[in-house]
Design a protein around this motif. Sequence first.
Motif, PDB file in Angstrom:
ATOM      1  N   SER A  92      10.773  80.440  87.215  1.00  0.00           N
ATOM      2  CA  SER A  92      12.088  80.943  86.848  1.00  0.00           C
ATOM      3  C   SER A  92      12.003  81.887  85.648  1.00  0.00           C
ATOM      4  CB  SER A  92      12.979  79.741  86.520  1.00  0.00           C
ATOM      5  OG  SER A  92      14.134  80.167  85.920  1.00  0.00           O
TER       6      SER A  92
ATOM      7  N   GLY B 120      16.528  83.884  89.517  1.00  0.00           N
ATOM      8  CA  GLY B 120      15.440  83.126  88.878  1.00  0.00           C
ATOM      9  C   GLY B 120      15.989  81.923  88.136  1.00  0.00           C
ATOM     10  N   LEU B 121      17.079  82.154  87.410  1.00  0.00           N
ATOM     11  CA  LEU B 121      17.681  81.053  86.636  1.00  0.00           C
ATOM     12  C   LEU B 121      18.197  79.954  87.551  1.00  0.00           C
ATOM     13  CD1 LEU B 121      19.735  82.638  83.743  1.00  0.00           C
ATOM     14  CD2 LEU B 121      17.696  81.221  83.604  1.00  0.00           C
TER      15      LEU B 121
ATOM     16  N   VAL C  52      17.237  79.249  90.639  1.00  0.00           N
ATOM     17  CA  VAL C  52      16.115  78.536  91.257  1.00  0.00           C
ATOM     18  C   VAL C  52      15.504  77.565  90.245  1.00  0.00           C
ATOM     19  CG1 VAL C  52      13.777  78.805  92.205  1.00  0.00           C
ATOM     20  CG2 VAL C  52      15.608  80.319  92.954  1.00  0.00           C
ATOM     21  N   GLY C  53      15.272  78.053  89.031  1.00  0.00           N
ATOM     22  CA  GLY C  53      14.687  77.205  87.983  1.00  0.00           C
ATOM     23  C   GLY C  53      15.564  76.008  87.686  1.00  0.00           C
TER      24      GLY C  53
END
Lengths: 244, 377
Positions: free
Chosen positions: B29, B264-265, B267-268
């Motif tokens: 992420s 990305g955030l 998913v992380g």
Amino acid sequence: MSAPILEAIDVAKFLGQGAGRVQALKGVGLTLVGGELALLMGPSGSGKTTLLSILGCMLTPTSGTVLIGGQSTAGATAEDLAKLRREHVGFVFQSYHLFPTLSAVDNVRLALDVRGEDAATSRAKAKEAMAVVGLGHKLRSYPRELSGGEQQRVAIARALVANPSAVLADEPTAALDTDNGQTVMSVLAEIAKSSSRGVLVVAHDPRIIPFAHRIIHIEDGRIVGTEPGGAAKSNAKSNGKNKL
Amino acid sequence: MSLVFKLARRNLFHDRLRFIATIIGVVFSIVLVTVQMGLFLSFDRTVTTMIDHADADLWIVPRGTKCFEDPSLLDERERFRALSVEGVREATPVAIGFAQWRMRTGNTTPVFIVASDVRRNGLHPWNLVAGNLDDLSIPGAVAIDRSYFNRLGSKGLGDTAEIRDQKAEVTAVTSGIRSFTTTPYVFTTLDRGRDYVGMMPSKATYFLVHLTPGANVEVVRRRLNAALTDAEVLTPEEFAGRSRSFWLFGTGAGAALFAGALLGLIVGTVIVAQTLYSSTKDHINEFATLRAIGSSSRYIYKVILFQAVLSAVIGFAIAAGIGWVIVKATADTALPVVMTPMLLVSLFSLTVAMCVLSAITAIVQVMRIDPAMVFTR
């Protein structure tokens, strides 16, 4: 024996909801005094664990009063009950409930850590409690490295370390062989000698009767009888001999 | 030290596989966010690089100009009008435009011509690493950036090519002047630049205004706006802001970078939330025991939050290392990933925030714990 430490007055408890609602306790009255080891016995489903949960401030009664150190649990929130447990009650569980990732001494320290005691003091007290239960040489051992009896003694040290007025033990010898069971009960009997502390043990095991001052029988949510335990009888005998 | 930290650490490291999954989630992420935000920063800088390096107090631009690369033209008459305004010392013409660079091999590639008179304060190449500004006065002379040598089929000074059937000889080389469009900049003199892009000698793209000493920028700007008919007068900051706004938000490029970072955030957060939830579920007996022995809710939240923060710190450290490698690897490319101390601090805060947010599901689970369950397990 001295002042009441725990009192249940006409306690009733309903569990479940709707069609599954059952009355687990039906007007129970019970007092635990200092210097006493009381044994609560009864068949499965008689309400022993529910009563222990209420006396240990984990549950609140549907009706009736519970006093712990003279303080009522009526209207207490979950946090209030946690505070009462912190300040007055030590627990010993059938399956120990030790933290596998912590050493024995840290497991004992945990009971002080949740009370906010500083590390140095809590470490010293935990070592002392481990010595009381005869495990001063196993401080750094992890639960997986200890026998069942040793694990239960660590649990007793955890229950004891914060100097609670009541120690509540749920089937503390059920998972142990005779020798380990005797050792654990000896430790519990020893800590019940303090006049400021009472020990209530829930058990099926008749082998622990000799350690109890009083046996309380519970059936179908009611206290159906109380009789002196082995410890009371031997006390009486020794008192008699002394008189002779 | 409180056992909270020890307990959290041991809970986290107890199941190695889950711990690795958590860290991979955080690293994936944050590397994604680092690249996206690094590209955004890089984009933000390169979008305005010409405006930032131009020597001008004010820019006279064709009305409605959206960015530096806008091909609209101004007439020389506007320049004379500007020069007649009180407070204006000079109005230097700049010509820009796309052209085809024909290599000696016959291959062609698009280039972006930036032309201005080297004898005046204007828009000249900077960061010269070979040759000098005066060398651009030589007939056919151009300056290119060394990062585009491969693209332009050049080895540096002395190499020749053709632009619009006219000779172009590399007499100066710059370093680090890159275009976010990846089209190489070619600097040259004003007249030659006009020839290269096919612009009439009476036209220019911009006039860079230099004020007389002591003149007030705002006052002169108002006078210029009143005097000019088909042009706007912008401060360098305004023009940079307008360019940035156009490229980052008008074209969707910035939105795409932000969307990548947001993805990305998300998913992380999902990965960390999932692993923290599963870790809490596995340790539910222990949390119930803590509750039974009288711990406050806050104590338990601290254990979970510390697990989250620890995951964030370890994940961020690895992600920062990977990010550093990416920054170094892209440093000499057309669009480098940029890392600033501020971005680093922001990314760390973001990582911690993401992991703490992820801990909420675990905390909600713990809030439902009935301490009496310790009697039945």
